[in-house]
Enzyme design. Structure first.
Site, mmCIF file in Angstrom:
data_model
loop_
_atom_site.group_PDB
_atom_site.id
_atom_site.type_symbol
_atom_site.label_atom_id
_atom_site.label_comp_id
_atom_site.label_asym_id
_atom_site.label_seq_id
_atom_site.Cartn_x
_atom_site.Cartn_y
_atom_site.Cartn_z
ATOM 1 N N GLN A 136 16.529 -42.956 21.004
ATOM 2 C CA GLN A 136 17.075 -43.895 20.017
ATOM 3 C C GLN A 136 16.104 -44.153 18.858
ATOM 4 O OE1 GLN A 136 17.478 -46.302 23.165
ATOM 5 N NE2 GLN A 136 19.353 -45.344 23.766
ATOM 6 N N GLY A 172 18.413 -44.195 15.474
ATOM 7 C CA GLY A 172 18.651 -43.127 16.441
ATOM 8 C C GLY A 172 19.222 -41.891 15.776
ATOM 9 N N ASP A 173 19.256 -40.792 16.547
ATOM 10 C CA ASP A 173 19.825 -39.523 16.072
ATOM 11 C C ASP A 173 19.090 -38.952 14.868
ATOM 12 O OD1 ASP A 173 21.902 -39.846 17.998
ATOM 13 O OD2 ASP A 173 22.831 -41.271 16.647
ATOM 14 N N ALA A 197 21.157 -42.041 25.181
ATOM 15 C CA ALA A 197 20.526 -41.141 24.215
ATOM 16 C C ALA A 197 21.129 -39.749 24.331
ATOM 17 C CB ALA A 197 19.038 -41.060 24.503
ATOM 18 N N GLY A 198 21.034 -39.003 23.270
ATOM 19 C CA GLY A 198 21.508 -37.622 23.331
ATOM 20 C C GLY A 198 20.760 -36.771 22.331
ATOM 21 N N HIS A 199 20.258 -35.664 22.797
ATOM 22 C CA HIS A 199 19.530 -34.733 21.929
ATOM 23 C C HIS A 199 20.300 -33.420 21.882
ATOM 24 C CE1 HIS A 199 16.099 -37.214 21.830
ATOM 25 N NE2 HIS A 199 15.379 -36.698 22.787
ATOM 26 N N LYS A 253 14.931 -36.276 16.846
ATOM 27 C CA LYS A 253 13.707 -36.285 17.668
ATOM 28 C C LYS A 253 13.653 -35.084 18.603
ATOM 29 C CE LYS A 253 14.951 -40.235 19.204
ATOM 30 N NZ LYS A 253 16.019 -40.542 18.236
ATOM 31 N N PRO A 293 32.206 -40.557 15.062
ATOM 32 C CA PRO A 293 31.662 -40.225 13.740
ATOM 33 C C PRO A 293 30.538 -41.206 13.413
ATOM 34 C CG PRO A 293 33.956 -40.978 13.569
ATOM 35 C CD PRO A 293 33.603 -40.982 15.021
ATOM 36 N N ARG A 294 29.439 -40.717 12.880
ATOM 37 C CA ARG A 294 28.332 -41.624 12.557
ATOM 38 C C ARG A 294 28.568 -42.248 11.189
ATOM 39 N NH1 ARG A 294 24.160 -37.125 14.595
ATOM 40 N NH2 ARG A 294 24.332 -37.536 16.826
ATOM 41 N N ARG A 347 15.343 -58.990 38.077
ATOM 42 C CA ARG A 347 14.654 -58.649 39.331
ATOM 43 C C ARG A 347 15.613 -58.381 40.482
ATOM 44 N NH1 ARG A 347 10.877 -63.729 38.412
ATOM 45 N NH2 ARG A 347 12.984 -64.482 38.018
ATOM 46 N N THR A 378 26.183 -37.248 19.799
ATOM 47 C CA THR A 378 25.991 -36.284 20.890
ATOM 48 C C THR A 378 26.532 -36.855 22.200
ATOM 49 O OG1 THR A 378 23.909 -35.717 19.827
ATOM 50 C CG2 THR A 378 24.246 -34.847 22.021
HETATM 51 P P1 IMP Z 1 23.785 -49.110 24.368
HETATM 52 O O1 IMP Z 1 22.391 -48.581 24.267
HETATM 53 O O2 IMP Z 1 24.742 -48.110 24.962
HETATM 54 O O3 IMP Z 1 23.840 -50.457 25.018
HETATM 55 O O4 IMP Z 1 24.323 -49.356 22.868
HETATM 56 C C1 IMP Z 1 23.727 -50.304 22.013
HETATM 57 C C2 IMP Z 1 23.657 -49.797 20.585
HETATM 58 O O5 IMP Z 1 22.717 -48.727 20.518
HETATM 59 C C3 IMP Z 1 24.974 -49.224 20.048
HETATM 60 O O6 IMP Z 1 25.016 -49.490 18.644
HETATM 61 C C4 IMP Z 1 24.836 -47.735 20.285
HETATM 62 O O7 IMP Z 1 25.637 -46.985 19.417
HETATM 63 C C5 IMP Z 1 23.357 -47.555 19.984
HETATM 64 N N1 IMP Z 1 22.764 -46.389 20.643
HETATM 65 C C6 IMP Z 1 22.397 -46.273 21.932
HETATM 66 N N2 IMP Z 1 21.866 -45.070 22.168
HETATM 67 C C7 IMP Z 1 21.886 -44.398 21.008
HETATM 68 C C8 IMP Z 1 21.429 -43.100 20.583
HETATM 69 O O8 IMP Z 1 20.872 -42.296 21.341
HETATM 70 N N3 IMP Z 1 21.624 -42.785 19.280
HETATM 71 C C9 IMP Z 1 22.181 -43.662 18.417
HETATM 72 N N4 IMP Z 1 22.593 -44.880 18.744
HETATM 73 C C10 IMP Z 1 22.455 -45.248 20.030
HETATM 74 MG MG MG Z 2 21.056 -38.834 19.683
#
Ligand code: IMP
Ligand code: MG
Length: 434
Positions: A223, A12-13, A39-41, A16, A310-311, A142, A305
């Site tokens: 992601q 992810g990140d 998700a975050g853009h 995109k 911190p990544r 369901r 985002t």
């Molecule tokens: P969840 O999707 O919130 O259940 O998180 C599950 C895993 O996916 C965790 O490690 C999150 O940090 C990661 N994750 C979820 N969405 C993103 C994203 O948009 N970017 C990066 N990592 C993500």
């Molecule tokens: Mg992101």
């Protein structure tokens, strides 16, 4: 005309959002097909900087239809907040269409996300806490509530009553948490339904009609493929299908796999991960700090985002990346944030792993094995000059060209696009994707 999917190739990140923003120029329809507001853009254009979690990045082009598909988990509060924020900055959102089949994130999903992470303790996934996982659990069980259910008061009453009774037993009995009342949910969600009504439509028809009229359609992944529920680093994954593998993209908007012509994988020129779980090439040194804080003064460092965390930082992992190329059936790569490597004296790429004295070139499926592997690196000279103003491949420093060619060879896929900065124009188009 092609339907093109853009997927994240790593955790992810990968950038995109900015690639979709660039490609959206030629598309008629831009659709989100999976995940939720986990998700975050970040998108930077002539109107400024925007952070989007649900609305597709195509919204900044006035004539595009933007779609949120059935595969997305929608938190109506977040979606309406984004719509309001965009409108307040002069961006028309009437072209946004939301599938009536999309699952809705309810208050108990957010509560359960938090309670479940607490219960896991040291083995927590490190979720974003947005309730996305529990929402997808309800979908599969369901008992989910869908966008269409918000539109009809008596449907909504029925759905909330049955589902809430079940979840309150789980919240109180399993986790020892406080129950949620019907009143806390009904009026609020009924009101969301009223406000969202004008956006609800037939997503499949929008996508296929555009396709049949000969217009370009862009399916925007969220992601990364290594967070894929099936193919990612399980259990440290998300609860949906970010990859285009198993036709996650086709499933998420309701079309067939043969309608998709191209899949573009977005990769950073290094690796990052937020949340817990295996990360073979992770660095804990000053190179990691330099990468994380590159451009931090302009709000561009490697911080989430969605959560601001911190990544975690590491070198490009060509073994994991090649696995991702295969699982997605990638036709092209977009390599982002090349400029972040501009100052480094040398750059490493992981080309294989060592496991118990053996060399392996595939990504193991089990966490305990992934934690035992040692990456084997190839070291390439850095270019130590700025690339942010370069717009043609041939004008890149020779060391940067060599790095990109090496990535293509190791991954077995051409690099069609390179980004060298956050602005829309800071890109090198090697081969036009549309
Ligand atoms: P969840 O999707 O919130 O259940 O998180 C599950 C895993 O996916 C965790 O490690 C999150 O940090 C990661 N994750 C979820 N969405 C993103 C994203 O948009 N970017 C990066 N990592 C993500
Ligand atoms: Mg992101």
């Amino acid at each position: 005309m092609p339907i093109v999917v853009v997927v994240g190739g790593q955790w992810g990140d990968e950038g995109k959002g900015r690639i979709v923003d660039l490609l959206a120029r030629k598309a008629r329809v831009v659709a989100r097909y999976s995940a939720g507001n986990n998700a975050g853009h970040t998108i930077v254009n002539e109107r400024g900087e925007f952070k989007l979690h649900l609305v597709p990045a195509g919204i900044f082009y006035p004539e595009k239809t933007c779609v949120i598909g059935n595969g997305v988990a929608v938190d109506p509060e977040v979606l309406l907040g984004e719509i309001d924020a965009l409108e307040s900055r002069g961006i028309d959102t009437s072209r946004l269409i939301l599938s009536d089949r999309a699952q809705v994130i309810m208050p108990w999903h957010k509560r359960l996300d938090q309670l479940d992470e607490e219960m896991r303790g040291d083995a927590a996934i490190g979720t974003t806490g947005k309730g996305v996982g529990p929402c997808f659990i309800d979908k599969v069980a369901r008992r989910g509530i869908r966008v269409g259910d918000l539109l009809q008061a008596d449907d909504l009453t029925g759905c909330i009553t049955t589902t809430l009774a079940y979840h309150n037993r789980v919240i109180t009995g399993v986790y020892g948490g406080a129950p949620i009342t019907f009143e806390e949910c009904f009026d609020v969600y009924r009101n969301y339904g009223i406000r969202l009504r004008s956006h609800v439509g037939d997503v499949q028809a929008v996508v296929l009609d555009a396709h049949r009229r000969g217009e370009y359609v862009l399916l925007e992944g969220a992601q990364g493929s290594l967070l894929d529920l099936d193919h990612g680093t399980y259990p440290y994954v998300t609860s949906s299908v970010p990859s285009s593998s198993s036709s996650g993209a086709a499933l998420g908007v309701g079309i067939g796999p043969t309608d998709i012509q191209r899949v573009v994988g977005v990769f950073k020129s290094y690796s990052t991960r937020v949340g817990n779980g295996p990360f073979p090439t992770e660095l804990h040194d000053e190179t990691a700090d330099a990468i994380r804080d590159h451009g931090k003064e302009n709000g561009r460092g490697e911080y989430g985002t969605t959560t601001g965390r911190p990544r975690r930082i590491g070198w490009l992992d060509a073994v994991a990346a090649k696995y991702s190329v295969r699982m997605n059936g990638l036709s092209a790569l977009a390599l982002t944030r090349l400029d972040v490597l501009d100052n480094l004296p040398s750059i490493k790429i992981c080309t294989a792993y060592e496991l118990d004295g053996q060399i392996i070139e595939t990504l193991p499926s089990r966490e305990s094995v992934l934690n035992r592997i040692t990456p084997i690196y190839e070291e390439l000279p850095g270019w130590q000059s700025p690339t942010t103003d370069v717009r043609n491949f041939d004008d890149l420093p020779v060391q940067a060209q060599a790095f990109i060619r090496r990535v293509e060879t190791l991954l077995g896929c051409p690099v069609d696009l390179i980004s060298v900065g956050p602005e829309r124009e800071q890109a090198i188009i090697v081969n036009p994707i549309f």
